[in-house]
Design an enzyme around this catalytic site. Sequence first.
Site, PDB file in Angstrom:
ATOM      1  N   HIS A  72      -1.065  29.426  26.850  1.00 48.60           N
ATOM      2  CA  HIS A  72      -1.889  30.518  27.404  1.00 48.60           C
ATOM      3  C   HIS A  72      -2.717  29.996  28.575  1.00 48.60           C
ATOM      4  CE1 HIS A  72      -2.005  33.764  24.040  1.00 48.60           C
ATOM      5  NE2 HIS A  72      -0.789  33.280  24.213  1.00 48.60           N
ATOM      6  N   TYR A 203     -11.488  38.710  23.791  1.00 49.80           N
ATOM      7  CA  TYR A 203     -12.808  38.595  23.152  1.00 49.80           C
ATOM      8  C   TYR A 203     -13.630  39.807  23.590  1.00 49.80           C
ATOM      9  CZ  TYR A 203     -11.954  33.630  22.056  1.00 49.80           C
ATOM     10  OH  TYR A 203     -11.453  32.446  21.561  1.00 49.80           O
ATOM     11  N   PRO A 295     -16.497  29.859  14.903  1.00 48.28           N
ATOM     12  CA  PRO A 295     -15.125  29.852  15.447  1.00 48.28           C
ATOM     13  C   PRO A 295     -14.998  30.524  16.822  1.00 48.28           C
ATOM     14  CG  PRO A 295     -15.326  31.460  13.692  1.00 48.28           C
ATOM     15  CD  PRO A 295     -16.610  30.713  13.724  1.00 48.28           C
ATOM     16  N   LYS A 299     -13.302  25.678  18.655  1.00 52.45           N
ATOM     17  CA  LYS A 299     -13.538  24.236  18.834  1.00 52.45           C
ATOM     18  C   LYS A 299     -13.278  23.404  17.574  1.00 52.45           C
ATOM     19  CE  LYS A 299     -14.005  24.486  22.800  1.00 52.45           C
ATOM     20  NZ  LYS A 299     -12.904  23.887  23.520  1.00 52.45           N
ATOM     21  N   TYR A 387     -13.806  25.871  27.242  1.00 55.25           N
ATOM     22  CA  TYR A 387     -12.784  26.456  26.356  1.00 55.25           C
ATOM     23  C   TYR A 387     -11.515  25.600  26.336  1.00 55.25           C
ATOM     24  CZ  TYR A 387     -10.366  30.197  23.839  1.00 55.25           C
ATOM     25  OH  TYR A 387      -9.707  30.933  22.872  1.00 55.25           O
TER      26      TYR A 387
HETATM   27  C1  PHB Z   1      -7.344  32.248  15.861  1.00 56.85           C
HETATM   28  O1  PHB Z   1      -6.276  32.562  16.433  1.00 56.85           O
HETATM   29  O2  PHB Z   1      -7.437  32.114  14.618  1.00 56.85           O
HETATM   30  C2  PHB Z   1      -8.587  32.066  16.702  1.00 56.85           C
HETATM   31  C3  PHB Z   1      -8.481  32.085  18.089  1.00 56.85           C
HETATM   32  C4  PHB Z   1      -9.623  31.924  18.873  1.00 56.85           C
HETATM   33  C5  PHB Z   1     -10.856  31.756  18.252  1.00 56.85           C
HETATM   34  C6  PHB Z   1     -10.957  31.733  16.848  1.00 56.85           C
HETATM   35  C7  PHB Z   1      -9.815  31.896  16.067  1.00 56.85           C
HETATM   36  O3  PHB Z   1     -11.972  31.620  19.021  1.00 56.85           O
END
Ligand code: PHB
Length: 393
Positions: A72, A203, A295, A299, A387
């Site tokens: 990605h 997000y 989460p 990280k 990130y």
């Molecule tokens: C996930 O795909 O489980 C995931 C992706 C990004 C995040 C947290 C969890 O910030």
Amino acid sequence: MRTTVGIIGAGPAGLLLARLLHNAGIDPVVLESRDRAYVERRQRAGILEQGTVDVLREAGAGERMDREGLRHDGIELRFARRRHRVDFPALTGGRSVMVYAQTEVCKDLIALQLKEGGPLMFETEALAVEGAETDRPRVRFRRGGAEEGAEDVLECDYVVGCDGFWGVARSAVPDGRTFERTYPFGWLGILADVAPSHDELVYARHDRGFALLSMRSPSVSRLYLQVPADTDADSWSDEQIWDELERRFETDDDWTLRRGPITQKSVTPMRSYVHEPMRHGRLFLAGDAAHIVPPTGAKGLNLAVGDVVTLARALAHRTATGSDDLLDAYSATCLRRVWQAERFSYDMTTLLHTAPGATPFEDRLQLARLDRIASSRAAETDLAEAYTGFPIG
Ligand code: PHB
Ligand code: APR
């Protein structure tokens, strides 16, 4: 039993450390309290930083990741019905991330460990770490199925606690300092048999709460929505979950959220936590045993990778030269990166979640921070650099 390095825990930290040490000619013993199916099925993280991808490839554990993982080059921030894409390579000199679940990383590492590595003992619970301040630390443990009270001892040169937040190793570090923040909300996470509604992660900051669209494959979606910390996952019906996600992802264009059968549902609590130091004598802590991040910044797994790469390098250096200098620097080296990840994870969490009791002023501040990221290359670069990953070591 006797070994050079005793590892407690076969999550991503313990399994990768075992692999890195094997490649350095050191074969540790790994003790894991749960069975193999639990470790391979436990749904948690999904994003691998560029540095983690490189480490797995170099360790000979990246072949299926390269075949099945999804590269990605960005994420989308969604707020006030707006959509803003953060372009990682353009902002970081070419870095991207890989969508490849930690369940798959663990499966790959377990297969390698069983094929080429030292003993990986499932259903074997470490009871205590003793003698960490001596040059003969040991782990008292109980094998699966052993009679109550029947204990064994693993004599080691070094012990590494990769046993997560609820493990035993951290309690063997006396006089540790802990730094902690809990949040009044958590994430209700679902797995659904439906193609992701976007080709990158989304997000979303919404007045009703945070939502995240992620994925596990072209046909499996992973989505989360912010819920009160004490939420029971079963109190949400599938339809209620999809309806709420739809509201929080609303935009001014014709984007739509595809629905499908939900196959897993669970609530993840939200916590920031650091234990200092990450070492006591010949006991080292790595991964969630030493630190926890919310989460939101993806990280957790990547921090664990940085810890074990640093420790494997230091243990190999000690074996090759007899020098303890890298071992002595382990805790400080890791904590510098840990605190950067804590800062970023806290920022992303407070940027995107609607805290209960937030004032209208604080709501506007969130929107101003998001507008700043969407309109300033400098602000956007800070997010993209964090990130895609902080340098290891
Ligand atoms: C996930 O795909 O489980 C995931 C992706 C990004 C995040 C947290 C969890 O910030
Ligand atoms: N004895 C043996 N094993 C234990 C004990 C014990 N006393 N206590 C815990 N364990 C095992 C758990 O069963 C688990 O498999 O230690 C392992 C710890 O693994 P994780 O909790 O996944 O921690 P870590 O390896 O540090 O992974 C960190 O990976 O999955 C991502 O985002 C997630 O932040 C997390 C990161």
